[in-house]
Scaffold this motif. Structure first.
Motif, PDB file in Angstrom:
ATOM      1  N   SER A  71      10.050  10.752 -10.153  1.00 47.81           N
ATOM      2  CA  SER A  71       9.851   9.315 -10.322  1.00 47.81           C
ATOM      3  C   SER A  71       9.524   8.570  -9.031  1.00 47.81           C
ATOM      4  O   SER A  71       9.099   7.409  -9.094  1.00 47.81           O
ATOM      5  CB  SER A  71      11.100   8.689 -10.950  1.00 47.81           C
ATOM      6  OG  SER A  71      12.201   8.793 -10.062  1.00 47.81           O
ATOM      7  N   GLN A  72       9.697   9.191  -7.874  1.00 49.86           N
ATOM      8  CA  GLN A  72       9.458   8.468  -6.621  1.00 49.86           C
ATOM      9  C   GLN A  72       8.023   7.941  -6.583  1.00 49.86           C
ATOM     10  O   GLN A  72       7.073   8.664  -6.896  1.00 49.86           O
ATOM     11  CB  GLN A  72       9.691   9.379  -5.429  1.00 49.86           C
ATOM     12  CG  GLN A  72       9.527   8.664  -4.093  1.00 49.86           C
ATOM     13  CD  GLN A  72       9.646   9.616  -2.928  1.00 49.86           C
ATOM     14  OE1 GLN A  72       8.773  10.454  -2.712  1.00 49.86           O
ATOM     15  NE2 GLN A  72      10.739   9.509  -2.186  1.00 49.86           N
ATOM     16  N   ILE A  73       7.885   6.676  -6.204  1.00 49.19           N
ATOM     17  CA  ILE A  73       6.558   6.083  -6.108  1.00 49.19           C
ATOM     18  C   ILE A  73       5.888   6.606  -4.850  1.00 49.19           C
ATOM     19  O   ILE A  73       6.458   6.573  -3.755  1.00 49.19           O
ATOM     20  CB  ILE A  73       6.639   4.548  -6.135  1.00 49.19           C
ATOM     21  CG1 ILE A  73       7.157   4.132  -7.517  1.00 49.19           C
ATOM     22  CG2 ILE A  73       5.283   3.918  -5.841  1.00 49.19           C
ATOM     23  CD1 ILE A  73       7.429   2.675  -7.667  1.00 49.19           C
ATOM     24  N   TYR A  74       4.665   7.105  -5.026  1.00 49.85           N
ATOM     25  CA  TYR A  74       3.909   7.758  -3.959  1.00 49.85           C
ATOM     26  C   TYR A  74       2.906   6.817  -3.310  1.00 49.85           C
ATOM     27  O   TYR A  74       2.698   6.861  -2.109  1.00 49.85           O
ATOM     28  CB  TYR A  74       3.196   8.977  -4.551  1.00 49.85           C
ATOM     29  CG  TYR A  74       2.137   9.571  -3.657  1.00 49.85           C
ATOM     30  CD1 TYR A  74       2.481  10.242  -2.487  1.00 49.85           C
ATOM     31  CD2 TYR A  74       0.789   9.477  -3.987  1.00 49.85           C
ATOM     32  CE1 TYR A  74       1.509  10.787  -1.670  1.00 49.85           C
ATOM     33  CE2 TYR A  74      -0.186  10.021  -3.175  1.00 49.85           C
ATOM     34  CZ  TYR A  74       0.177  10.674  -2.017  1.00 49.85           C
ATOM     35  OH  TYR A  74      -0.779  11.209  -1.205  1.00 49.85           O
ATOM     36  N   SER A  75       2.264   5.979  -4.112  1.00 50.20           N
ATOM     37  CA  SER A  75       1.256   5.095  -3.541  1.00 50.20           C
ATOM     38  C   SER A  75       1.117   3.834  -4.380  1.00 50.20           C
ATOM     39  O   SER A  75       1.546   3.787  -5.535  1.00 50.20           O
ATOM     40  CB  SER A  75      -0.098   5.801  -3.410  1.00 50.20           C
ATOM     41  OG  SER A  75      -0.693   6.034  -4.667  1.00 50.20           O
ATOM     42  N   ILE A  76       0.516   2.811  -3.757  1.00 46.84           N
ATOM     43  CA  ILE A  76       0.204   1.570  -4.463  1.00 46.84           C
ATOM     44  C   ILE A  76      -1.265   1.230  -4.220  1.00 46.84           C
ATOM     45  O   ILE A  76      -1.844   1.603  -3.195  1.00 46.84           O
ATOM     46  CB  ILE A  76       1.103   0.391  -4.028  1.00 46.84           C
ATOM     47  CG1 ILE A  76       0.951   0.076  -2.534  1.00 46.84           C
ATOM     48  CG2 ILE A  76       2.556   0.666  -4.375  1.00 46.84           C
ATOM     49  CD1 ILE A  76       1.709  -1.163  -2.076  1.00 46.84           C
ATOM     50  N   VAL A  77      -1.851   0.549  -5.190  1.00 51.59           N
ATOM     51  CA  VAL A  77      -3.204   0.013  -5.056  1.00 51.59           C
ATOM     52  C   VAL A  77      -3.097  -1.496  -5.216  1.00 51.59           C
ATOM     53  O   VAL A  77      -2.485  -1.989  -6.170  1.00 51.59           O
ATOM     54  CB  VAL A  77      -4.158   0.599  -6.122  1.00 51.59           C
ATOM     55  CG1 VAL A  77      -5.522  -0.075  -6.055  1.00 51.59           C
ATOM     56  CG2 VAL A  77      -4.286   2.107  -5.959  1.00 51.59           C
ATOM     57  N   LEU A  78      -3.675  -2.230  -4.262  1.00 46.00           N
ATOM     58  CA  LEU A  78      -3.723  -3.682  -4.333  1.00 46.00           C
ATOM     59  C   LEU A  78      -5.190  -4.099  -4.455  1.00 46.00           C
ATOM     60  O   LEU A  78      -6.015  -3.729  -3.618  1.00 46.00           O
ATOM     61  CB  LEU A  78      -3.109  -4.318  -3.085  1.00 46.00           C
ATOM     62  CG  LEU A  78      -1.611  -4.111  -2.892  1.00 46.00           C
ATOM     63  CD1 LEU A  78      -1.174  -4.666  -1.545  1.00 46.00           C
ATOM     64  CD2 LEU A  78      -0.838  -4.778  -4.019  1.00 46.00           C
ATOM     65  N   MET A  79      -5.503  -4.852  -5.518  1.00 44.56           N
ATOM     66  CA  MET A  79      -6.863  -5.331  -5.746  1.00 44.56           C
ATOM     67  C   MET A  79      -6.887  -6.848  -5.635  1.00 44.56           C
ATOM     68  O   MET A  79      -6.122  -7.533  -6.323  1.00 44.56           O
ATOM     69  CB  MET A  79      -7.341  -4.925  -7.141  1.00 44.56           C
ATOM     70  CG  MET A  79      -8.742  -5.425  -7.469  1.00 44.56           C
ATOM     71  SD  MET A  79      -9.191  -5.201  -9.204  1.00 44.56           S
ATOM     72  CE  MET A  79      -8.337  -6.595  -9.955  1.00 44.56           C
ATOM     73  N   PRO A  80      -7.765  -7.403  -4.786  1.00 47.52           N
ATOM     74  CA  PRO A  80      -7.886  -8.864  -4.731  1.00 47.52           C
ATOM     75  C   PRO A  80      -8.310  -9.418  -6.096  1.00 47.52           C
ATOM     76  O   PRO A  80      -9.157  -8.823  -6.774  1.00 47.52           O
ATOM     77  CB  PRO A  80      -8.988  -9.102  -3.685  1.00 47.52           C
ATOM     78  CG  PRO A  80      -9.032  -7.841  -2.879  1.00 47.52           C
ATOM     79  CD  PRO A  80      -8.646  -6.746  -3.824  1.00 47.52           C
ATOM     80  N   ASP A  81      -7.719 -10.543  -6.512  1.00 46.45           N
ATOM     81  CA  ASP A  81      -8.089 -11.161  -7.791  1.00 46.45           C
ATOM     82  C   ASP A  81      -9.585 -11.405  -7.827  1.00 46.45           C
ATOM     83  O   ASP A  81     -10.205 -11.801  -6.830  1.00 46.45           O
ATOM     84  CB  ASP A  81      -7.346 -12.488  -7.982  1.00 46.45           C
ATOM     85  CG  ASP A  81      -5.894 -12.291  -8.376  1.00 46.45           C
ATOM     86  OD1 ASP A  81      -5.524 -11.169  -8.782  1.00 46.45           O
ATOM     87  OD2 ASP A  81      -5.123 -13.259  -8.275  1.00 46.45           O
ATOM     88  N   GLY A  82     -10.184 -11.169  -8.994  1.00 50.14           N
ATOM     89  CA  GLY A  82     -11.600 -11.436  -9.198  1.00 50.14           C
ATOM     90  C   GLY A  82     -12.526 -10.303  -8.821  1.00 50.14           C
ATOM     91  O   GLY A  82     -13.729 -10.389  -9.049  1.00 50.14           O
ATOM     92  N   GLU A  83     -11.995  -9.240  -8.249  1.00 48.36           N
ATOM     93  CA  GLU A  83     -12.841  -8.111  -7.852  1.00 48.36           C
ATOM     94  C   GLU A  83     -12.868  -7.059  -8.964  1.00 48.36           C
ATOM     95  O   GLU A  83     -12.116  -7.128  -9.930  1.00 48.36           O
ATOM     96  CB  GLU A  83     -12.341  -7.508  -6.536  1.00 48.36           C
ATOM     97  CG  GLU A  83     -12.398  -8.463  -5.365  1.00 48.36           C
ATOM     98  CD  GLU A  83     -13.803  -9.002  -5.091  1.00 48.36           C
ATOM     99  OE1 GLU A  83     -14.795  -8.262  -5.271  1.00 48.36           O
ATOM    100  OE2 GLU A  83     -13.910 -10.182  -4.687  1.00 48.36           O
TER     101      GLU A  83
END
Length: 194
Positions: A36-48
């Motif tokens: 269950s350990q979180i390995y990565s995150i993705v952040l997307m700018p709004d509107g893209e």
């Protein structure tokens, strides 16, 4: 502040909740238990453009060129590797006659530690201290699941703290804290990062 609607529930007293199917044999020892350990995150700018394609879910694929950690103009999604987790969410309960209650929404908190603090990473993480919430979030686990669905998670808070322990063997560390509100947990797929 948007509440993410991930779960479809009856919205009137006349509609019953129809429970879905379950495995017939649930007490065997042959199913895989995912880490269950979180390995990565993705952040997307709004509107893209969304960086992940969920059209063949549960298989999720990357959209070519939409994750680009080299750009600085706010037009591409960013992928960040670390170690993290999400504890049980805080729940807001509505009270009803007959001593009944219903959870109206939950507040989730993701705590994510980044150990790679080279200059580019450090600069990026410092920007998160501004607290801007104009991003969508996806997160994936060491066990190979990615969460957030086709549209990502609308976040309600983000911050980053740099931790400098006083111990002889302590290492520099950044802790990102991301919060969001939702009616339940987000859609899950097979991570393209696994």
């Amino acid at each position: 502040m948007a509440i993410n609607n991930f779960v479809t529930c009856p919205n009137d007293c006349a509609t019953d909740l129809n429970l879905g199917a379950l495995d017939t044999l649930q007490d065997c020892t042959t199913y895989e238990q995912k880490y269950s350990q979180i390995y990565s995150i993705v952040l997307m700018p709004d509107g893209e453009t969304a960086p992940l394609n969920w059209s063949a879910a549960p298989t999720v694929t990357l959209v070519s060129g939409e994750i680009d950690n080299t750009t600085t103009d706010g037009t591409k999604s960013k992928w960040l590797v670390g170690e993290g987790g999400i504890d049980a969410p805080e729940k807001i309960l509505d009270e009803y006659p007959g001593r009944k209650t219903r959870t109206s929404f939950r507040t989730y908190t993701l705590t994510f530690n980044v150990k790679n603090l080279i200059d580019k990473q450090y600069s990026f993480l410092r920007q998160l201290q501004c607290g801007n919430t104009n991003f969508k979030l996806w997160y994936d686990t060491v066990g190979g699941h990615i969460f957030g669905g086709a549209n990502g998670i609308d976040i309600s808070g983000i911050d980053c703290d740099f931790i400098y322990g006083g111990g002889r063997d302590d290492k520099e560390l950044a802790t990102i804290t991301i919060t969001w509100e939702a009616d339940g947990d987000p859609v899950r797929g097979v991570s393209p990062f696994a």
